[in-house]
Design a protein around this motif. Sequence first.
Motif, PDB file in Angstrom:
ATOM      1  N   ALA A 167       1.155  -1.417   0.088  1.00 40.30           N
ATOM      2  CA  ALA A 167       0.036   0.388   0.008  1.00 40.30           C
ATOM      3  C   ALA A 167       0.801   1.266   0.202  1.00 40.30           C
ATOM      4  N   TYR A 168       2.034   1.454   0.647  1.00 45.04           N
ATOM      5  CA  TYR A 168       3.041   2.701   0.627  1.00 45.04           C
ATOM      6  C   TYR A 168       3.667   2.539  -0.362  1.00 45.04           C
ATOM      7  N   ILE A 169       4.018   1.446  -1.012  1.00 51.57           N
ATOM      8  CA  ILE A 169       4.518   1.279  -2.447  1.00 51.57           C
ATOM      9  C   ILE A 169       3.523   2.035  -3.603  1.00 51.57           C
ATOM     10  N   SER A 170       2.314   1.579  -3.565  1.00 54.78           N
ATOM     11  CA  SER A 170       1.118   2.219  -4.699  1.00 54.78           C
ATOM     12  C   SER A 170       0.776   3.684  -4.811  1.00 54.78           C
ATOM     13  N   ASN A 171       0.961   4.109  -3.601  1.00 54.57           N
ATOM     14  CA  ASN A 171       0.321   5.738  -2.451  1.00 54.57           C
ATOM     15  C   ASN A 171       2.174   6.276  -3.621  1.00 54.57           C
ATOM     16  N   ALA A 172       2.795   5.788  -3.366  1.00 53.78           N
ATOM     17  CA  ALA A 172       4.045   6.480  -3.348  1.00 53.78           C
ATOM     18  C   ALA A 172       4.091   6.567  -5.544  1.00 53.78           C
ATOM     19  N   GLY A 173       3.968   4.628  -6.126  1.00 51.50           N
ATOM     20  CA  GLY A 173       3.472   4.762  -7.575  1.00 51.50           C
ATOM     21  C   GLY A 173       2.576   5.867  -8.647  1.00 51.50           C
ATOM     22  N   PHE A 174       1.911   5.843  -7.565  1.00 46.92           N
ATOM     23  CA  PHE A 174       0.594   6.874  -8.487  1.00 46.92           C
ATOM     24  C   PHE A 174       0.884   7.909  -8.398  1.00 46.92           C
ATOM     25  N   ASN A 175       1.306   8.123  -7.046  1.00 46.57           N
ATOM     26  CA  ASN A 175       1.207   9.898  -7.303  1.00 46.57           C
ATOM     27  C   ASN A 175       2.551   9.895  -8.477  1.00 46.57           C
ATOM     28  N   ALA A 176       3.414   9.286  -8.548  1.00 47.03           N
ATOM     29  CA  ALA A 176       4.433   9.369  -8.995  1.00 47.03           C
ATOM     30  C   ALA A 176       4.464   9.317 -10.512  1.00 47.03           C
ATOM     31  N   ALA A 177       3.311   8.781 -10.880  1.00 45.06           N
ATOM     32  CA  ALA A 177       2.855   8.178 -12.113  1.00 45.06           C
ATOM     33  C   ALA A 177       1.860   9.198 -12.044  1.00 45.06           C
ATOM     34  N   TRP A 178       0.787   9.720 -11.497  1.00 48.25           N
ATOM     35  CA  TRP A 178      -0.427  10.732 -12.281  1.00 48.25           C
ATOM     36  C   TRP A 178      -0.519  12.103 -11.207  1.00 48.25           C
ATOM     37  N   GLY A 179       0.306  11.469 -10.221  1.00 45.57           N
ATOM     38  CA  GLY A 179      -0.562  12.928  -9.215  1.00 45.57           C
ATOM     39  C   GLY A 179      -2.292  13.039  -9.310  1.00 45.57           C
ATOM     40  N   GLY A 180      -1.909  14.505  -8.879  1.00 47.00           N
ATOM     41  CA  GLY A 180      -3.507  14.884  -9.475  1.00 47.00           C
ATOM     42  C   GLY A 180      -4.611  14.864  -8.344  1.00 47.00           C
ATOM     43  N   GLU A 181      -5.680  15.142  -8.280  1.00 45.39           N
ATOM     44  CA  GLU A 181      -6.365  15.222  -7.279  1.00 45.39           C
ATOM     45  C   GLU A 181      -7.633  13.217  -7.047  1.00 45.39           C
ATOM     46  N   THR A 182      -7.461  12.940  -8.494  1.00 42.51           N
ATOM     47  CA  THR A 182      -7.925  11.474  -8.527  1.00 42.51           C
ATOM     48  C   THR A 182      -7.414  10.447  -7.864  1.00 42.51           C
ATOM     49  N   THR A 183      -5.598  10.217  -7.848  1.00 43.83           N
ATOM     50  CA  THR A 183      -4.834   9.068  -7.672  1.00 43.83           C
ATOM     51  C   THR A 183      -5.699   8.561  -6.473  1.00 43.83           C
ATOM     52  N   TRP A 184      -6.175   8.977  -5.602  1.00 46.44           N
ATOM     53  CA  TRP A 184      -6.349   8.505  -4.162  1.00 46.44           C
ATOM     54  C   TRP A 184      -7.914   7.567  -5.055  1.00 46.44           C
ATOM     55  N   ARG A 185      -7.952   7.619  -5.713  1.00 53.44           N
ATOM     56  CA  ARG A 185      -9.547   6.844  -6.556  1.00 53.44           C
ATOM     57  C   ARG A 185      -8.494   4.829  -6.792  1.00 53.44           C
ATOM     58  N   TRP A 186      -7.632   5.218  -7.276  1.00 56.72           N
ATOM     59  CA  TRP A 186      -6.633   4.247  -8.366  1.00 56.72           C
ATOM     60  C   TRP A 186      -5.910   3.582  -6.791  1.00 56.72           C
ATOM     61  N   MET A 187      -5.647   4.409  -5.900  1.00 58.80           N
ATOM     62  CA  MET A 187      -4.989   3.211  -4.765  1.00 58.80           C
ATOM     63  C   MET A 187      -6.186   2.568  -4.333  1.00 58.80           C
TER      64      MET A 187
END
Length: 494
Positions: A167-187
């Motif tokens: 989960a910690y790695i996924s959070n950092a990965g999604f943020n690095a790849a896309w960023g933005g406010e909708t990142t949390w939905r993919w997480m």
Amino acid sequence: MSREPYLTLNKASGPNSTTRTEPFVKVIAVVATLGGLLFGYDTGVISGALLFMGPELNLTPFTTGLVTSSLLFGAAFGALISGHFAAAAGRKKIILVLAIIFAIGALGTSMAPDVEWMIFFRLVLGVAVGGAAATVPVYIAEIAPANRRGQLVTLQELMIVSGQMLAYISNAGFNAAWGGETTWRWMLAVATLPAVLLFFGMMFMPDTPRWYAMKGRLAEARKVLERTRARQDVEWELTEIEETLAEEEQQRPRLRELRKPWLFKLFFIGMGIAVIQQLTGVNTIMYYAPTMLKAVGMDDSAALFATIANGAISVLMTFVGIWLLGKIGRRTMTMLGQFGCTACLVFIGAVTFFMPETINGEPDMLRSYMVLLGMLMFLSFQQGALSPVTWLLLSEIFPTRLRGIFMGGAVFAMWIANFLISLMFPVLLASVGLAGAFFIFALVGIAGAIFVIKCVPETRNRSLEQIEHYLHETLSRDAAPAHEALGRPLNKTS
């Protein structure tokens, strides 16, 4: 009726068997503990998702707390419900239903249009998390051979901490790849995948031989044993299961059976084992580590990096815990974990109390890294000893017929303790500071250590049926104090 099958431990088979573990048992354990992976991911992912969902869902400090802790509240009742139905429906069916709930919860939280729906689906997800916590260890304990039960049950703990680290790695990965406010939905949505794998995987797994035998389906119990045991162990274990069930009252398991003194004592011990793991404050470190590290002078990036370090040390030390369970007794390991965690809490409290916050107007970074060191040492004892042995003991100590409902009650108590501590920690931090909070946890830890010394039994090198007879006899004795009976070292016969 002879009790020789239960009392003689120097056999060539059973708890002291030297035969290799059947590959199918390992497959069953891996598939079932996908529930543990989901448990870890869904409890860990919120720490990163909260950074992005706040503006879109208009979160306030209060609703942020509700979003975080609602899963824990739902988990308490998920444990209770799944424990209640485990005996009637079977361990396998409960896990299948939980897989569906995991998927619904993951998709629901990822698509939540507002905070009310987010809290609702976090509660739903909590039901699955709590149900998995109560059911998966029991399922594995009942299906694993006695000589490998410790290592296979604690695979659940390894999957939990692996899920948190992912989960910690996924959070950092999604943020690095896309960023933005909708990142949390993919997480949040990515947790749907292991839920689907858990469902389809469990479709091909059997239920446990003990559940089949409890339902009078002895032919199916034998088939499972033949697939999961060495040939010379099958007859021994089936006979043991049949004799134990024959001695029990064959009626629907109910909590009112706690009126029997020995069962009341045993349930109290189980609840105590479950709760002391939470009272160490472990989840304040897992949920609030960045907040605490920022409070002692770290910047945002350093605090987030340290959180990944917490996840990594948890995974590493769980491997150590699995290895230790093959070398030392459950009671010894519980004492090691409890005493070690308490000492680390004192260390963190002392560092934050005695070391200066600033030097020449700048934050004292040595103090910050000493606190981080204390956290890592704490997690080494928690994940390397206390957490693995907690799940193992809870899966072992309850009688077969009552195991589901008693496990559900104990894990319910664990999740309520987790919920209250997680909800109150920010208030505690604001009122007494970091040093005061950790000194309070240390005092509670000392009380937990006294409980461990007096009450925790030794169950290593016994089958589940031998443990049941052992605890029945020792807890039913009026002449000797319970802790003297429960704390005795194992002999060849007991």
